[in-house]
Design an enzyme around this catalytic site. Sequence first.
Site, PDB file in Angstrom:
ATOM      1  N   ASP A 164       0.849  -1.194   0.000  1.00 54.23           N
ATOM      2  CA  ASP A 164       0.000   0.000   0.000  1.00 54.23           C
ATOM      3  C   ASP A 164       0.885   1.245   0.000  1.00 54.23           C
ATOM      4  O   ASP A 164       1.895   1.312   0.706  1.00 54.23           O
ATOM      5  CB  ASP A 164      -0.922  -0.011   1.236  1.00 54.23           C
ATOM      6  CG  ASP A 164      -2.069   0.972   1.104  1.00 54.23           C
ATOM      7  OD1 ASP A 164      -3.218   0.516   0.974  1.00 54.23           O
ATOM      8  OD2 ASP A 164      -1.802   2.191   1.117  1.00 54.23           O
ATOM      9  N   ASN A 177     -12.854  -3.194   2.312  1.00 53.46           N
ATOM     10  CA  ASN A 177     -13.756  -2.055   2.393  1.00 53.46           C
ATOM     11  C   ASN A 177     -14.672  -2.058   1.171  1.00 53.46           C
ATOM     12  O   ASN A 177     -14.248  -2.391   0.064  1.00 53.46           O
ATOM     13  CB  ASN A 177     -12.957  -0.749   2.442  1.00 53.46           C
ATOM     14  CG  ASN A 177     -12.123  -0.639   3.707  1.00 53.46           C
ATOM     15  OD1 ASN A 177     -12.529  -1.110   4.760  1.00 53.46           O
ATOM     16  ND2 ASN A 177     -10.943  -0.040   3.601  1.00 53.46           N
ATOM     17  N   HIS A 224     -10.210  -5.108  -3.515  1.00 52.57           N
ATOM     18  CA  HIS A 224      -8.881  -5.350  -2.937  1.00 52.57           C
ATOM     19  C   HIS A 224      -9.033  -5.821  -1.502  1.00 52.57           C
ATOM     20  O   HIS A 224      -9.926  -5.377  -0.777  1.00 52.57           O
ATOM     21  CB  HIS A 224      -7.993  -4.103  -3.003  1.00 52.57           C
ATOM     22  CG  HIS A 224      -8.639  -2.849  -2.508  1.00 52.57           C
ATOM     23  ND1 HIS A 224      -9.553  -2.135  -3.254  1.00 52.57           N
ATOM     24  CD2 HIS A 224      -8.509  -2.176  -1.338  1.00 52.57           C
ATOM     25  CE1 HIS A 224      -9.953  -1.079  -2.573  1.00 52.57           C
ATOM     26  NE2 HIS A 224      -9.337  -1.082  -1.393  1.00 52.57           N
ATOM     27  N   HIS A 281      -7.090  -5.687   1.966  1.00 46.76           N
ATOM     28  CA  HIS A 281      -5.974  -5.139   2.742  1.00 46.76           C
ATOM     29  C   HIS A 281      -5.459  -6.230   3.668  1.00 46.76           C
ATOM     30  O   HIS A 281      -6.260  -6.909   4.343  1.00 46.76           O
ATOM     31  CB  HIS A 281      -6.436  -3.997   3.655  1.00 46.76           C
ATOM     32  CG  HIS A 281      -6.855  -2.739   2.970  1.00 46.76           C
ATOM     33  ND1 HIS A 281      -6.031  -1.649   2.834  1.00 46.76           N
ATOM     34  CD2 HIS A 281      -8.037  -2.390   2.399  1.00 46.76           C
ATOM     35  CE1 HIS A 281      -6.686  -0.667   2.229  1.00 46.76           C
ATOM     36  NE2 HIS A 281      -7.906  -1.094   1.956  1.00 46.76           N
TER      37      HIS A 281
HETATM   38  P1  5GP Z   1      -9.676   1.567   0.239  1.00 45.13           P
HETATM   39  O1  5GP Z   1      -9.796   2.852   0.990  1.00 45.13           O
HETATM   40  O2  5GP Z   1     -10.335   1.675  -1.124  1.00 45.13           O
HETATM   41  O3  5GP Z   1     -10.085   0.347   0.985  1.00 45.13           O
HETATM   42  O4  5GP Z   1      -8.121   1.350   0.007  1.00 45.13           O
HETATM   43  C1  5GP Z   1      -7.423   1.866  -1.068  1.00 45.13           C
HETATM   44  C2  5GP Z   1      -5.962   1.787  -0.701  1.00 45.13           C
HETATM   45  O5  5GP Z   1      -5.210   1.960  -1.888  1.00 45.13           O
HETATM   46  C3  5GP Z   1      -5.515   2.847   0.290  1.00 45.13           C
HETATM   47  O6  5GP Z   1      -4.994   2.229   1.454  1.00 45.13           O
HETATM   48  C4  5GP Z   1      -4.450   3.633  -0.480  1.00 45.13           C
HETATM   49  O7  5GP Z   1      -3.359   3.999   0.325  1.00 45.13           O
HETATM   50  C5  5GP Z   1      -4.053   2.669  -1.580  1.00 45.13           C
HETATM   51  N1  5GP Z   1      -3.641   3.312  -2.807  1.00 45.13           N
HETATM   52  C6  5GP Z   1      -4.288   4.308  -3.468  1.00 45.13           C
HETATM   53  N2  5GP Z   1      -3.613   4.636  -4.578  1.00 45.13           N
HETATM   54  C7  5GP Z   1      -2.518   3.816  -4.624  1.00 45.13           C
HETATM   55  C8  5GP Z   1      -1.429   3.694  -5.558  1.00 45.13           C
HETATM   56  O8  5GP Z   1      -1.319   4.390  -6.561  1.00 45.13           O
HETATM   57  N3  5GP Z   1      -0.483   2.758  -5.267  1.00 45.13           N
HETATM   58  C9  5GP Z   1      -0.581   1.959  -4.167  1.00 45.13           C
HETATM   59  N4  5GP Z   1       0.400   1.073  -3.979  1.00 45.13           N
HETATM   60  N5  5GP Z   1      -1.582   2.056  -3.270  1.00 45.13           N
HETATM   61  C10 5GP Z   1      -2.543   2.982  -3.500  1.00 45.13           C
END
Ligand code: 5GP
Length: 114
Positions: A30, A87, A100, A102
């Site tokens: 992440d 999420n 995704h 986590h």
């Molecule tokens: P969500 O909030 O949708 O469950 O999680 C999305 C996750 O993707 C977040 O923890 C954020 O830090 C990660 N993320 C967003 N953009 C990028 C990216 O360009 N590269 C990587 N490696 N992680 C990302």
Amino acid sequence: MNDCIFCKIIQGEIPGRKIYEDDDMLAFHDIGPQAPVHFLLIPKRHITSIMETGDEDALLIGRLLVKAQELAKESGCGEKGARFVINCKEDGGQTVDHLHIHVLGGRPLAWPPG
Ligand code: 5GP
Ligand code: ZN
């Protein structure tokens, strides 16, 4: 045209620190880690969220979860454990609309979430 940021990581159009890849899935760190271990495991097929899956996706979802716990162990979480989070949509706090998982570990994590 697909503007999905995770599809772009899969296609190598934007960089990602990959830790595992096969024909069906990709794991990468992440970009904003919330714990010493924090990586994401995604299907290569674009699925918007866990709430857009059905019986036809059961094998893939199962394989993602099995791989998630294998990678958690390989990341040093085998003894103390880890948290596996999916999420979904607005109230679930989903910010990237590509399914995704986590995987968070390496420190004690509070419960319930805020
Ligand atoms: P969500 O909030 O949708 O469950 O999680 C999305 C996750 O993707 C977040 O923890 C954020 O830090 C990660 N993320 C967003 N953009 C990028 C990216 O360009 N590269 C990587 N490696 N992680 C990302
Ligand atoms: Zn996507």
